[in-house]
Enzyme design. Structure first.
Site, PDB file in Angstrom:
ATOM      1  CB  THR A   1     -63.348  -3.694  25.421  1.00  0.00           C
ATOM      2  OG1 THR A   1     -63.428  -4.597  23.923  1.00  0.00           O
ATOM      3  CG2 THR A   1     -63.776  -4.935  26.167  1.00  0.00           C
TER       4      THR A   1
ATOM      5  CE  LYS B   1     -66.431  -0.549  22.699  1.00  0.00           C
ATOM      6  NZ  LYS B   1     -66.770  -2.866  22.206  1.00  0.00           N
TER       7      LYS B   1
ATOM      8  N   GLY C   1     -73.100  -2.944  17.522  1.00  0.00           N
ATOM      9  CA  GLY C   1     -72.427  -2.907  19.201  1.00  0.00           C
ATOM     10  C   GLY C   1     -71.833  -1.223  19.177  1.00  0.00           C
ATOM     11  N   GLY C   2     -71.267  -0.856  20.575  1.00  0.00           N
ATOM     12  CA  GLY C   2     -70.913   0.192  20.857  1.00  0.00           C
ATOM     13  C   GLY C   2     -69.710   1.441  20.269  1.00  0.00           C
ATOM     14  CB  ALA C   3     -66.741  -0.827  18.236  1.00  0.00           C
TER      15      ALA C   3
ATOM     16  CB  SER D   1     -54.787  -3.306  26.667  1.00  0.00           C
ATOM     17  OG  SER D   1     -55.418  -3.688  25.384  1.00  0.00           O
TER      18      SER D   1
ATOM     19  CG  ASP E   1     -72.313  17.545  23.717  1.00  0.00           C
ATOM     20  OD1 ASP E   1     -72.863  16.900  24.954  1.00  0.00           O
ATOM     21  OD2 ASP E   1     -71.594  18.929  23.791  1.00  0.00           O
TER      22      ASP E   1
ATOM     23  CG  ASN F   1     -63.833   4.593  24.133  1.00  0.00           C
ATOM     24  OD1 ASN F   1     -64.308   5.134  24.671  1.00  0.00           O
ATOM     25  ND2 ASN F   1     -62.847   3.336  22.697  1.00  0.00           N
TER      26      ASN F   1
ATOM     27  N   GLY G   1     -71.671  -3.924  11.716  1.00  0.00           N
ATOM     28  CA  GLY G   1     -71.819  -4.484  13.004  1.00  0.00           C
ATOM     29  C   GLY G   1     -73.221  -2.987  13.969  1.00  0.00           C
TER      30      GLY G   1
END
Length: 160
Positions: A63, A67, A132-134, A25, A80, A89, A130
């Site tokens: 990440t 998150k 998690g946050g994503a 990144s 929201d 994120n 999954g």
């Protein structure tokens, strides 16, 4: 009398645990955004990582696995979609280190990807692998896109 002003915050971080060490990144962001420095900030302790960000940078991309902790810390300024996900994120700080924006951009990203790929989600069953946050963002996106049912598959039953 002149009042000294704090230096303008320009740096941006990718903030996550030590697994981000190999992330490309910074290379990608620094090639495009020449007026800002994008850096990795790896810390397994989310609270310590966010405190450092508040003291030093303009904003962070959050990440794994921070998150959900980001949402807990910045829920007062969460948009929201971040509130619906319970995960953040992206955080933007003012010059004093206070969070101005806490967002989850993955909801929009998922919906855009589906649209560009010609995938129709409305009225369909969507499976998410999954929790998690994503994954939470994909669940919210599926509901916003009109999925009839969203099924979450997670390693731990209590997270699904």
């Amino acid at each position: 009398m002149t009042v000294a002003r704090a230096p303008e915050r320009r740096a941006l971080w990718l903030l996550g645990d030590t697994r981000i060490a190999a992330s490309p990144s910074p290379l990608l962001h620094n090639a495009i955004h020449l007026d800002e420095r994008y850096q990795l900030h790896a810390d397994d302790d989310a609270g310590r990582a966010f405190a450092a960000a508040e003291a030093e940078v303009r904003g962070v991309n959050v990440t794994a696995p921070h998150k959900i902790k980001a949402f807990e810390r910045y829920r007062g300024v969460a948009d929201d979609r971040a509130s619906a996900c319970g995960a953040v994120n992206t955080v933007v700080y003012d010059d004093d280190g206070h969070a101005e924006v806490a967002a989850n951009t993955y909801v929009h990203g998922a919906m855009t990807a589906w649209r560009r790929a010609g995938l129709l989600v409305e009225g369909r069953v969507v499976a998410v692998i999954g929790a998690g946050g994503a994954a939470r963002a994909v669940v919210v996106a599926a509901h916003e896109a009109g999925a009839s049912t969203v099924v979450v598959h997670a390693r731990r039953r209590d997270r699904a």
